[in-house]
Motif scaffolding. Structure first.
Motif, mmCIF file in Angstrom:
data_model
loop_
_atom_site.group_PDB
_atom_site.id
_atom_site.type_symbol
_atom_site.label_atom_id
_atom_site.label_comp_id
_atom_site.label_asym_id
_atom_site.label_seq_id
_atom_site.Cartn_x
_atom_site.Cartn_y
_atom_site.Cartn_z
ATOM 1 N N LEU A 1 43.096 45.492 38.506
ATOM 2 C CA LEU A 1 43.444 46.273 37.320
ATOM 3 C C LEU A 1 44.834 45.902 36.805
ATOM 4 N N PHE B 1 40.517 56.122 31.523
ATOM 5 C CA PHE B 1 41.750 55.763 30.828
ATOM 6 C C PHE B 1 42.194 56.890 29.917
ATOM 7 N N TYR C 1 36.245 49.182 33.640
ATOM 8 C CA TYR C 1 37.074 50.337 33.959
ATOM 9 C C TYR C 1 36.909 51.388 32.867
ATOM 10 N N SER D 1 39.812 46.847 29.295
ATOM 11 C CA SER D 1 39.162 47.864 30.126
ATOM 12 C C SER D 1 37.653 47.640 30.187
ATOM 13 N N ARG D 2 37.056 47.366 29.042
ATOM 14 C CA ARG D 2 35.600 47.116 29.012
ATOM 15 C C ARG D 2 35.237 45.909 29.860
ATOM 16 N N VAL E 1 45.698 51.212 29.070
ATOM 17 C CA VAL E 1 45.501 51.917 27.802
ATOM 18 C C VAL E 1 46.665 52.876 27.522
ATOM 19 N N GLY F 1 46.019 51.724 35.534
ATOM 20 C CA GLY F 1 44.623 51.413 35.254
ATOM 21 C C GLY F 1 44.587 50.064 34.559
ATOM 22 N N CYS F 2 43.916 49.979 33.429
ATOM 23 C CA CYS F 2 43.871 48.734 32.650
ATOM 24 C C CYS F 2 44.847 48.737 31.482
ATOM 25 N N ALA G 1 45.735 44.602 33.098
ATOM 26 C CA ALA G 1 46.712 45.274 32.237
ATOM 27 C C ALA G 1 47.833 44.320 31.832
ATOM 28 N N PHE H 1 41.669 48.477 25.254
ATOM 29 C CA PHE H 1 40.273 48.912 25.395
ATOM 30 C C PHE H 1 39.367 47.721 25.693
ATOM 31 N N GLU I 1 50.486 49.699 38.919
ATOM 32 C CA GLU I 1 49.082 49.881 39.284
ATOM 33 C C GLU I 1 48.860 49.271 40.662
#
Length: 189
Positions: free
Chosen positions: A80, A26, A23, A18-19, A55, A52-53, A84, A15, A75
């Motif tokens: 991204l 998720f 992004y 992602s922040r 998650v 994605g990132c 990840a 998370f 991905e």
């Protein structure tokens, strides 16, 4: 839904990544907890198509108990994928590839496969069935719950969901993970 508010460390790191990457699309925590529970029952190779990132991959990793298990995640977006991969730098059980998910097609068979329903042509049952080992599980995410048959989405029959739920190669069920979200869980016969 009852669930402890704490998140596994690897999911918290995902998370955060992602922040920082900006992004916001998720895996939901409700789906993630299901993935972790399923991953705890698996050995062999698990995969997520469309990282994605990371998650969803983090939720899978949080459940893994078998030290011989492996998680592959692909991905297409290099930014991204790098983000990840940062989460799993020191984790020998997880590989994040900067690639289209189709690069994972020849790396199975998979004991658990996590897919997003946003690309119906790519995640149709015919495209995926042979990638899953007997007894292997497919989790297809991103559905709005539907209480009727055949399943309807946006005023049309949801043929992706219908085909997964009726394909004879799988025993499948739709599971509501939140009031506004469901997954199709399918086990290869």
């Amino acid at each position: 839904m009852s669930a402890p508010p704490e998140l596994p460390d690897v999911v918290s790191r995902a998370f955060d990544v992602s922040r920082r990457a900006g992004y916001v699309s998720f895996c939901r925590n409700e789906t993630g907890r299901l993935l972790a529970a399923l991953a705890a029952t698996r050995s062999g190779i698990m995969a997520e198509f469309g990282t994605g990132c990371g998650v969803g991959t983090a939720w899978l990793r949080s459940g893994v108990r078998d030290t011989q298990a492996r998680i592959l995640s692909a991905e297409l977006d290099p930014k991204l994928a790098r983000a990840a991969a940062e989460i799993f730098t020191d984790d020998p059980l997880v590989d994040v590839l900067t690639a289209d998910w189709s690069t994972l097609m020849d790396k199975g068979p998979y004991s658990l496969l996590f897919l997003d329903s946003e690309q119906p042509a790519e995640v149709g049952v015919d495209a995926i069935a042979d990638l899953v080992e007997p007894g292997g599980i497919v989790v297809l995410d991103g559905f709005w719950p539907c209480e009727q048959w055949p399943p309807i989405t946006a005023g049309r029959v949801d043929t992706l969901r219908e085909r997964w739920l009726t394909d004879e190669r799988f025993t499948a069920v739709e599971i509501m993970v939140a009031t506004d979200s469901s997954v199709v869980l399918a086990t290869r016969r």
